[in-house]
Design a protein around this motif. Structure first.
Motif, mmCIF file in Angstrom:
data_model
loop_
_atom_site.group_PDB
_atom_site.id
_atom_site.type_symbol
_atom_site.label_atom_id
_atom_site.label_comp_id
_atom_site.label_asym_id
_atom_site.label_seq_id
_atom_site.Cartn_x
_atom_site.Cartn_y
_atom_site.Cartn_z
ATOM 1 N N MET A 124 40.785 43.557 39.075
ATOM 2 C CA MET A 124 39.879 43.711 37.958
ATOM 3 C C MET A 124 39.135 45.033 38.014
ATOM 4 O O MET A 124 38.611 45.472 37.019
ATOM 5 C CB MET A 124 38.869 42.582 37.920
ATOM 6 C CG MET A 124 39.503 41.269 37.540
ATOM 7 S SD MET A 124 38.387 40.007 36.958
ATOM 8 C CE MET A 124 37.378 40.823 35.801
ATOM 9 N N MET A 125 39.079 45.643 39.208
ATOM 10 C CA MET A 125 38.354 46.898 39.348
ATOM 11 C C MET A 125 39.312 48.007 39.727
ATOM 12 O O MET A 125 40.215 47.810 40.526
ATOM 13 C CB MET A 125 37.279 46.777 40.433
ATOM 14 C CG MET A 125 36.176 45.839 40.067
ATOM 15 S SD MET A 125 34.881 45.608 41.331
ATOM 16 C CE MET A 125 35.052 46.910 42.470
ATOM 17 N N GLU A 126 39.081 49.153 39.127
ATOM 18 C CA GLU A 126 39.851 50.329 39.508
ATOM 19 C C GLU A 126 39.024 51.078 40.544
ATOM 20 O O GLU A 126 37.942 51.571 40.257
ATOM 21 C CB GLU A 126 40.093 51.212 38.275
ATOM 22 C CG GLU A 126 41.058 52.320 38.538
ATOM 23 C CD GLU A 126 41.371 53.093 37.257
ATOM 24 O OE1 GLU A 126 41.329 54.322 37.320
ATOM 25 O OE2 GLU A 126 41.635 52.452 36.234
ATOM 26 N N GLY A 153 38.729 47.202 51.312
ATOM 27 C CA GLY A 153 38.843 45.961 52.067
ATOM 28 C C GLY A 153 37.491 45.325 52.349
ATOM 29 O O GLY A 153 37.408 44.140 52.676
ATOM 30 N N LEU A 154 36.416 46.095 52.206
ATOM 31 C CA LEU A 154 35.071 45.577 52.448
ATOM 32 C C LEU A 154 34.457 44.928 51.208
ATOM 33 O O LEU A 154 33.414 44.284 51.300
ATOM 34 C CB LEU A 154 34.155 46.712 52.928
ATOM 35 C CG LEU A 154 34.596 47.407 54.218
ATOM 36 C CD1 LEU A 154 33.697 48.594 54.516
ATOM 37 C CD2 LEU A 154 34.578 46.413 55.386
ATOM 38 N N LEU A 155 35.102 45.124 50.070
ATOM 39 C CA LEU A 155 34.585 44.524 48.838
ATOM 40 C C LEU A 155 34.855 43.027 48.849
ATOM 41 O O LEU A 155 35.966 42.590 49.157
ATOM 42 C CB LEU A 155 35.243 45.156 47.603
ATOM 43 C CG LEU A 155 34.897 46.604 47.331
ATOM 44 C CD1 LEU A 155 35.723 47.129 46.165
ATOM 45 C CD2 LEU A 155 33.419 46.750 47.024
ATOM 46 N N PRO A 156 33.844 42.236 48.525
ATOM 47 C CA PRO A 156 34.059 40.786 48.513
ATOM 48 C C PRO A 156 34.974 40.384 47.355
ATOM 49 O O PRO A 156 34.987 41.018 46.306
ATOM 50 C CB PRO A 156 32.649 40.216 48.319
ATOM 51 C CG PRO A 156 31.871 41.311 47.704
ATOM 52 C CD PRO A 156 32.483 42.607 48.163
ATOM 53 N N GLU A 157 35.727 39.342 47.570
ATOM 54 C CA GLU A 157 36.582 38.815 46.518
ATOM 55 C C GLU A 157 35.946 37.537 46.013
ATOM 56 O O GLU A 157 35.656 36.624 46.780
ATOM 57 C CB GLU A 157 37.995 38.545 47.054
ATOM 58 C CG GLU A 157 38.730 39.815 47.376
ATOM 59 C CD GLU A 157 40.216 39.581 47.578
ATOM 60 O OE1 GLU A 157 40.739 38.580 47.078
ATOM 61 O OE2 GLU A 157 40.822 40.413 48.248
#
Length: 171
Positions: free
Chosen positions: A1-3, A13-17
């Protein structure tokens, strides 16, 4: 959903899902709601087929016209029945003849509110312009009565604006 930009991709990889629960507005049971959402979901159930939507609106014209301005506007957005004409002026397109009354009422209210706001802004600007003229004349030594006469402003207003200012003195 994010570019994610390449410069920060190593941190992706540190961004929460997060799980995102999405519901189709067209498939909701309107009877589960007891506010204007019931009307919104009822109308949206018929919105995919123009003839079905038209019939629904014709059959429920009175109820639709009783909806709040915000709800009518929300429906116009959902059904993509609006056009931005100019800054702050929005016109609603025809969904069908039965809905014209409700949408036209909102468009008229929006135009009137915009006109009032524009008139208010114009009065404010004129007032500021007059105030600057009063200050200029007063600083050049003109008497307040003359300023009021020349600028056609009530003397009481001129005195209020000049309160606390020191007039220019002739040498």
């Amino acid at each position: 959903m994010m570019e994610i930009p390449e410069a920060v991709s190593e941190f992706s990889g540190l961004l929460p899902e997060y799980d995102i629960c999405m519901a189709d507005i067209h498939d909701q049971n309107p009877q589960l709601f007891h506010t204007e959402w019931q009307d919104i979901f009822s109308l949206m159930r018929h919105s995919r087929k123009k003839n079905e939507l038209k019939k629904y609106i014709e059959d429920n014209k009175n109820e639709i016209q009783k909806l709040s301005m915000e709800t009518r506007w929300f429906l116009a957005i959902l059904l993509e029945q609006y056009t931005i004409v100019d800054d702050g002026i929005v016109e609603v397109r025809d969904v069908c003849k039965a809905w014209d009354g409700a949408m036209q009422m909102y468009a008229d209210e929006a135009r009137e509110a915009t006109r009032k706001e524009m008139k208010k802004e114009m009065r404010k600007r004129e007032n500021e312009k007059s105030r600057r003229q009063v200050f200029r004349m007063f600083s050049k030594g003109y008497p307040q009565t003359e300023i009021a006469d020349v600028l056609e402003i009530p003397l009481k207003t001129v005195k209020r604006w000049c309160a606390g200012l020191t007039p220019a003195t002739e040498k």
